[in-house]
Design an enzyme around this catalytic site. Structure first.
Site, PDB file in Angstrom:
ATOM      1  N   ARG A  20       0.869  -1.178   0.000  1.00 14.61           N
ATOM      2  CA  ARG A  20       0.000   0.000   0.000  1.00 14.61           C
ATOM      3  C   ARG A  20       0.903   1.225   0.000  1.00 14.61           C
ATOM      4  O   ARG A  20       2.124   1.117   0.101  1.00 14.61           O
ATOM      5  CB  ARG A  20      -1.038  -0.005   1.141  1.00 14.61           C
ATOM      6  CG  ARG A  20      -0.687  -0.729   2.392  1.00 14.61           C
ATOM      7  CD  ARG A  20       0.395  -0.100   3.184  1.00 14.61           C
ATOM      8  NE  ARG A  20       0.166   1.314   3.411  1.00 14.61           N
ATOM      9  CZ  ARG A  20       1.090   2.193   3.728  1.00 14.61           C
ATOM     10  NH1 ARG A  20       2.367   1.817   3.833  1.00 14.61           N
ATOM     11  NH2 ARG A  20       0.826   3.453   3.930  1.00 14.61           N
TER      12      ARG A  20
ATOM     13  N   ASP B  34      -1.769  10.684  -1.711  1.00 11.46           N
ATOM     14  CA  ASP B  34      -2.088   9.622  -2.673  1.00 11.46           C
ATOM     15  C   ASP B  34      -2.445  10.184  -4.040  1.00 11.46           C
ATOM     16  O   ASP B  34      -2.368   9.485  -5.045  1.00 11.46           O
ATOM     17  CB  ASP B  34      -3.237   8.766  -2.142  1.00 11.46           C
ATOM     18  CG  ASP B  34      -2.817   8.101  -0.843  1.00 11.46           C
ATOM     19  OD1 ASP B  34      -2.939   8.749   0.216  1.00 11.46           O
ATOM     20  OD2 ASP B  34      -2.319   6.967  -0.893  1.00 11.46           O
TER      21      ASP B  34
HETATM   22  O1  MRU Z   1      -4.473   3.258   2.090  1.00 18.31           O
HETATM   23  P1  MRU Z   1      -2.975   3.417   2.015  1.00 18.31           P
HETATM   24  O2  MRU Z   1      -2.259   2.837   3.193  1.00 18.31           O
HETATM   25  O3  MRU Z   1      -2.444   2.939   0.684  1.00 18.31           O
HETATM   26  O4  MRU Z   1      -2.786   4.990   2.043  1.00 18.31           O
HETATM   27  C1  MRU Z   1      -1.502   5.561   2.086  1.00 18.31           C
HETATM   28  C2  MRU Z   1      -1.567   6.925   2.589  1.00 18.31           C
HETATM   29  O5  MRU Z   1      -2.566   7.565   2.588  1.00 18.31           O
HETATM   30  C3  MRU Z   1      -0.316   7.477   3.124  1.00 18.31           C
HETATM   31  O6  MRU Z   1      -0.602   8.332   4.174  1.00 18.31           O
HETATM   32  C4  MRU Z   1       0.515   8.229   2.173  1.00 18.31           C
HETATM   33  O7  MRU Z   1       0.591   9.557   2.489  1.00 18.31           O
HETATM   34  C5  MRU Z   1       0.342   8.171   0.740  1.00 18.31           C
HETATM   35  S1  MRU Z   1       1.606   7.187   0.125  1.00 18.31           S
HETATM   36  C6  MRU Z   1       3.120   7.954   0.401  1.00 18.31           C
END
Ligand code: MRU
Length: 367
Positions: free
Chosen positions: A53, A244
């Protein structure tokens, strides 16, 4: 980054030269297990079920997923099927689309029998590029932390609040929000990190705490609701989160709860920075709050929680009354006006159309 003294990336080619190995992040922090991906379906499952993820790592896994798919069917139909299958795994992180479009563009005009080799080569390059991008984000963000340290009375530490996990586990190496923290730590700048637990999946409590602990960075996990209070008390000098998907306007989608931290930071004059690799910028969107798709995940992530018992077993327990419904929006969007700056691989810029266009004119001008 090292685990038990051994350097690891989060994704790599196995010794057989074709299967792909990942760290199964659903098992952390209690177990460090490596999972092997051997097919398109394995890669799609790893992304969907969040064995991997974090936006950059999702993109890297998708790139290798395309390579695995080409081994099974390198026809045009196979290429389209792989692209569509992986694209359907998670909607918010735009690195997924970026990596898949990049792979398809490089493969579609090539003869079928050369596609496997080209796909593996490009997937490896996507990973190497991500490491270089995140390292550069670390260098630019280091200057932000250094400035905060210089402004701190006495010998620090600089208190930094982060949300979710935007560390090396979310990328191929280094991380986005945590890269500046690792670089500052290496330089000996005294730091303390407040890691939001990040319900419902607890990436902060499980992953950020695990990473920081392994690297000897002083930190404490706090309940998601604690950040505003800590800021009011002057116990946060700086917030740094990841993202994201960031719109061309500088609106930032990140893990649910980020927006509330940005509001609290704004109210308390705490600078709020975002570590932003360029593949996470969606140049097609001018209004992130309106247009970034927000993933809705299963209710069980809210109604249940898993952890380690005193006996060492990993168990999930139910938090809510039997049959209670739950909603689970997985991301929110922080409007650009609440973001102090975007820390990219090319430098730090204002969270605005002009700020991003100034650093990335070649993309901005194509709109
Ligand atoms: O749902 P996830 O664990 O894939 O989300 C990841 C995030 O939101 C992180 O906080 C992140 O900032 C993005 S990836 C560097």
């Amino acid at each position: 980054m090292k685990v038990n003294g051994k350097p690891y990336r989060t994704i790599w080619l196995a010794d057989d030269g074709w299967s792909v190995e990942i760290i199964d992040q659903t098992k952390l922090p209690h177990r460090f297990e490596i999972e092997c991906l051997r097919s398109l379906d394995d890669a799609a499952h790893a992304i969907r079920a969040m064995l991997v993820r974090g936006a950059p790592l999702i993109g890297a896994t998708a790139a290798y997923g395309m390579a695995l798919a080409m081994r099974g069917d390198s026809s045009d139909a196979g290429l389209d099927h792989a692209h569509a299958t992986l694209m359907a795994t998670r909607p918010t992180a735009v690195n997924l689309r970026w990596a898949l479009d990049d792979m398809r563009a490089r493969l579609q005009d090539q003869p079928q029998d050369s596609r496997v080799g080209i796909a593996y080569e490009r997937a490896a390059a996507v990973c190497d590029e991500d490491v270089a991008i995140c390292s550069a984000i670390g260098d630019h963000g280091l200057a932000v932390i250094q400035a905060a340290f210089d402004a701190t009375p006495g010998d620090g530490p600089v208190n930094i609040l982060t949300h979710c996990n935007a560390g090396w586990l979310a990328t191929v190496d280094w991380g986005t929000a945590l890269a500046p923290i690792y670089k500052a730590h290496e330089l000996g700048i005294p730091l303390h990190v407040w890691a939001d637990e990040t319900r419902p999946r607890n990436q902060g409590a499980a992953l950020t705490a695990w990473e920081l602990g392994r690297h000897g960075v002083s930190h404490a996990v706090v309940a998601d609701n604690a950040g505003g209070h800590l800021m009011q008390q002057g116990r946060v000098d700086l917030c740094i989160t990841g993202t994201d998907r960031t719109a061309a306007s500088g609106d930032v989608a990140n893990k649910i709860g980020t927006y509330l931290k940005a509001l609290a930071a704004h109210d308390n004059n705490v600078p709020f920075y975002v570590g932003l690799p360029s593949p996470t910028i969606d140049w097609t969107l001018s209004d992130g709050v309106r247009d970034i798709p927000i993933e809705e995940r299963g209710a069980d992530e809210v109604t249940h929680i898993s952890g380690k018992t005193a006996g060492g077993d990993i168990v999930a327990v139910q938090l809510t009354p039997d049959g209670t419904p739950a909603a689970n929006p997985a991301f929110d969007v922080t409007p650009a006006r609440l973001v102090t700056g975007l820390i990219t691989e090319r430098g730090v810029c204002a969270a605005s159309t002009a700020g991003l266009a100034g650093l990335f004119p070649e993309f901005a001008s194509s709109n």
